[in-house]
Design an enzyme around this catalytic site. Structure first.
Site, mmCIF file in Angstrom:
data_model
loop_
_atom_site.group_PDB
_atom_site.id
_atom_site.type_symbol
_atom_site.label_atom_id
_atom_site.label_comp_id
_atom_site.label_asym_id
_atom_site.label_seq_id
_atom_site.Cartn_x
_atom_site.Cartn_y
_atom_site.Cartn_z
ATOM 1 N N GLU A 131 9.787 12.346 8.836
ATOM 2 C CA GLU A 131 9.995 13.350 7.776
ATOM 3 C C GLU A 131 10.963 14.444 8.208
ATOM 4 O O GLU A 131 11.809 14.893 7.425
ATOM 5 C CB GLU A 131 8.638 13.971 7.393
ATOM 6 N N LYS A 207 21.470 11.500 7.594
ATOM 7 C CA LYS A 207 20.307 11.728 6.716
ATOM 8 C C LYS A 207 20.425 10.882 5.457
ATOM 9 O O LYS A 207 19.444 10.285 4.998
ATOM 10 C CB LYS A 207 20.224 13.221 6.376
ATOM 11 N N GLY A 304 15.442 24.688 11.549
ATOM 12 C CA GLY A 304 14.725 25.815 12.151
ATOM 13 C C GLY A 304 13.373 25.392 12.682
ATOM 14 O O GLY A 304 12.826 24.362 12.301
#
Ligand code: NAP
Ligand code: HSE
Length: 428
Positions: A131, A207, A304
């Site tokens: 994920e 991705k 992040g």
């Protein structure tokens, strides 16, 4: 007491430390949600002496991630080092071979070796979860594989590289050029170790390859993606796009068409008022279209410590609950080879050329476009101070292949200076 799920974590950088923090801070919550404790048994990184701001004293230390992956006292190997080969690949293979499920945030590894690793996982009766590899904290893999499993997916698109979106939106809001913003990103630590992965569109294309595989039941085909970065985008392009009611975004699109699978990651013009057009800063957005659901828009932090660790822990919790879903949402051996579209879908294009300011230059450019079969919608020459005149052209719908013939013509003529910029205008 129910048996704990035991993690071995390789990589204690931004994401790894975030995962350690969640496991420590939310121990009770995780147990309440999954019905069993989630514990860290052992960790690995390069430098054992580094202060990482978290207490690691209760965990065994392995210098070799492969040895960590093979330990008998872990159930799940969490790979958070990065890199498409080297220790990441070797340790994931070792984990699967020794009967561990794998959780990773490593898009490069899976975009390149995903098929081979998914087959190894299935042969070993294990799963790979990823994920965090796509769009950071946004649960897009879960949405595609689970929530939208009842749909035939028709298109997946989105902004999947926060650094590029940060640069492009700051160019707009701060009136700063690409180079100044690239430097700003370097200072802020936003760039990958190899910045070309970000600004060259490669990270986002990794991705897209993964989303495309799940959406269309095809083997991840990174090499089949048309990739262009944002390095050529100037402040002029941002202004011209704005004047026409558009924003420039590094947009990924995967779409199954009658001509084959279209996969592209390119800077495009999208309507300023659209959800994608309004996306600011480092935020990511993924738009999924399916025959039953119509359209779903997911928006959130693409990178992040917290957001990425959140996604890793979502996968860990699923494994703790016993949820076993094949890596790309269906058995790896059933995934088809992607048949790349021979020609893409037609669209209008924005062109910016620098013409030598001499008689007949504009006429030559118009002739090259006409000869290639590209029809002009709008054309404008605007203010300039040196020997070249910037010219903006908006074409009627054409294919990229047709446009490329004209772009080659521009390169061969003596009236165009430098490399023309060509950006697709995308209906979103
Ligand atoms: P990072 O901060 O550079 O951390 C990498 C970690 O891996 C470091 O702790 C490093 O050890 C360790 N490492 C590297 N080579 C190793 C080796 N041979 N053996 C053992 N440990 C090794 O990277 P990150 O940003 O956390 O990214 C990790 C993964 O998450 C990558 O695949 C990345 O693409 C993905 N990801 C990151 C983000 C993000 O926002 N950062 C978002 C989505 C996905 P030392 O600390 O000792 O050097
Ligand atoms: N470099 C990536 C980005 C990090 O800017 O989105 C998250 O994958």
């Amino acid at each position: 007491m129910t048996q704990a799920l035991r993690l071995g974590i390789a990589g204690l950088g931004t994401v790894g430390v975030g995962v350690v923090k969640i496991v420590r801070q939310h121990a009770d919550l995780l147990q309440a949600r999954t019905g069993r404790p989630i514990e860290i048994t052992a960790v690995s990184a390069r430098d054992a002496s580094k202060d990482r701001g978290v207490n690691l004293s209760g965990y065994a230390w392995e210098t070799d991630p492969v040895a960590l992956a093979q330990r008998d006292d872990i159930d799940v190997y969490v790979e958070l080092m990065g890199g498409e080969n080297g220790p990441a690949k070797a340790s994931v293979e070792a984990a699967l071979a020794s009967g561990k499920d794998v959780v990773t945030a490593n898009k490069a590894l899976l975009a390149i070796h995903g098929q081979e690793l998914a087959e190894k996982a299935e042969a070993a009766g294990r799963v790979i979860r990823f994920e965090a590899a796509v769009a950071g904290g946004i649960p897009v893999i879960k949405s595609l594989t689970e929530g939208l499993a009842g749909n035939e997916i028709t298109r997946v698109m989105g902004v999947m590289n926060g650094t590029c979106n940060y640069i492009l939106t700051r160019m707009q809001s701060q009136e700063l050029g690409y180079n100044a913003l690239f430097e700003e990103c370097a200072q802020l630590g936003y760039l990958e170790a190899d910045p070309n992965l970000d600004v060259g569109g490669i990270d986002a294309a990794h991705k897209l390859a993964l989303l495309s595989s799940i959406a269309f039941g095809t083997k991840p085909n990174f090499d089949g993606i048309e990739i262009e970065g944002i390095q050529q985008i100037s402040l002029d392009d941002i202004h011209q796009a704005d004047d026409m009611g558009y924003r420039i975004k590094l947009l990924g699109v995967a779409q199954k068409t009658a001509r084959g699978l279209v996969q592209r990651m390119q800077p495009c013009l999208v309507p300023s008022g659209s959800a994608l057009g309004q996306l600011e800063g480092g935020t990511n957005m993924v738009v999924i279209e399916g025959d039953a659901v119509e359209q779903v828009v997911l928006r959130g932090p693409g990178a992040g410590e917290g957001p990425t660790a959140s996604a890793v822990m979502g996968d860990v919790c699923d494994l703790a609950r016993g949820l076993q879903i094949p890596t790309f949402g269906r058995p790896a051996t059933s995934l088809q080879d992607a048949a790349p579209a021979i020609t893409g879908l037609p669209a209008p294009y924005y062109l910016r050329l620098a013409l030598f300011d001499k008689p007949g230059a504009l006429a030559k450019v118009a002739a090259i476009l006409g000869d290639a079969g590209v029809s002009i919608d709008r054309m404008r020459q605007y203010g300039h101070s040196d020997s070249t005149a910037p010219v903006l052209i908006v074409t009627h719908k054409t294919t990229r292949a047709t446009l490329d013939v004209a772009l080659d013509g521009f390169r061969d003529t003596d009236v165009v200076s430098g490399e023309p910029v060509a950006l697709r205008i995308e209906e979103v």
